[in-house]
Design an enzyme around this catalytic site. Sequence first.
Site, mmCIF file in Angstrom:
data_model
loop_
_atom_site.group_PDB
_atom_site.id
_atom_site.type_symbol
_atom_site.label_atom_id
_atom_site.label_comp_id
_atom_site.label_asym_id
_atom_site.label_seq_id
_atom_site.Cartn_x
_atom_site.Cartn_y
_atom_site.Cartn_z
ATOM 1 N N CYS A 1 -18.954 13.065 -63.888
ATOM 2 C CA CYS A 1 -20.045 12.131 -63.594
ATOM 3 C C CYS A 1 -19.626 11.233 -62.434
ATOM 4 O O CYS A 1 -18.508 10.712 -62.415
ATOM 5 C CB CYS A 1 -20.357 11.276 -64.820
ATOM 6 S SG CYS A 1 -21.658 10.052 -64.547
ATOM 7 N N THR B 1 -21.834 8.672 -61.344
ATOM 8 C CA THR B 1 -22.811 7.578 -61.350
ATOM 9 C C THR B 1 -22.189 6.269 -60.867
ATOM 10 O O THR B 1 -22.784 5.531 -60.074
ATOM 11 C CB THR B 1 -23.404 7.395 -62.761
ATOM 12 O OG1 THR B 1 -24.196 8.540 -63.070
ATOM 13 C CG2 THR B 1 -24.274 6.147 -62.834
#
Length: 368
Positions: free
Chosen positions: A187, A189
């Site tokens: 991830c 993000t």
Amino acid sequence: MPFIENEMKLDFKDVLIRPKRSALASRSQVSIEREFIFPNSKQKWSGVPIIAANMDTIGTFEVAAVLAKRKCITAMHKHYTVDDWKEWAAGPGKDITQYVAVSTGILGKDMEKLDEILTAVPVLKMICIDVANGYSEAFVQCIRDVRKKYPDVTIMAGNVVTKEMTEELIFSGADIIKVGIGPGSVCTTRKQTGVGYPQLSAVLECADAAHGLGGRIVSDGGCTCPGDVAKAMGADADFVMLGGMLAGHEECAGETIEVNGEYFKVFYGMSSDTAMKKHSGGVAEYRSSEGKTVKVPYRGPIDETIRDLCGGLRSACTYVGAATLKDLPKKTTFIRVTQQLNTVFTESTKVNPTVQVPPAKKQKTDAA
């Protein structure tokens, strides 16, 4: 105006569990099974509270067949068709439906497909409503709608990282709240948006909020080893969801790649350009990729990794005198540390550090 919270927030790497006097003579005396009655669905569930993530390569029927034998849950990825579900439920999956969750997004087409799956396979009793940003009103409304339509189905929903949103989702009809924004191994993000929350603190805070309402949480992301799973459980997570720790195994989806005599499997985040090209035709003009694509060394059968993980949990319990996994949070004291691992030698991501050869490749080698 912008505001700075000065209280220190911690991740798994920032703490260790302090050992305590124990009356347990053996790891075999420890039970790592839990039993829950969920607040909104009223469903009862018992088993080992480890969940395989609903990612393309992890949340597969093949993974579920292995994890179910150890009473662990698999959150299936949302790209299986209704026919796939019908065929699986009538065949290899007919006896393990209590250990799987149907994953869905929140769009109209997602809701239509969910309805078709639950109509075709009514024995399925757990749904995973999964979005990257669990703070949107559309997400909350979707949970309300799903709860109204399926009153006796257990809803796992997220992701969030704060107390108030954990409470909001439980009030809206969710039973298990997925906690974690940005900690996953594939991830990005936090890199792309600057948004996130250290996972240990998120688990501690969200668990406190959820348990006050009779709800449950699953720590989703950030675990790199069995010790991190034990820390999440010690921090009062009811379940732990794993992606990267389960990647690269024989049962995982995806092609096995050979590079200079070593074998790898591709693993990617569900917001990566790889996933969006596969399922959406590419990255939309208005957004960016928030995941990465990596090659993971081939690790052989997944059952050995699950066995090793369960062994680590039992051992953690013996170190603090917890006879059951339910007792672990009551016995856990975290200590702040500046280093938790000795990294003199290269860390192995494999349970068995010997080179693993995929069965299909091995047969060709033996035949030659």
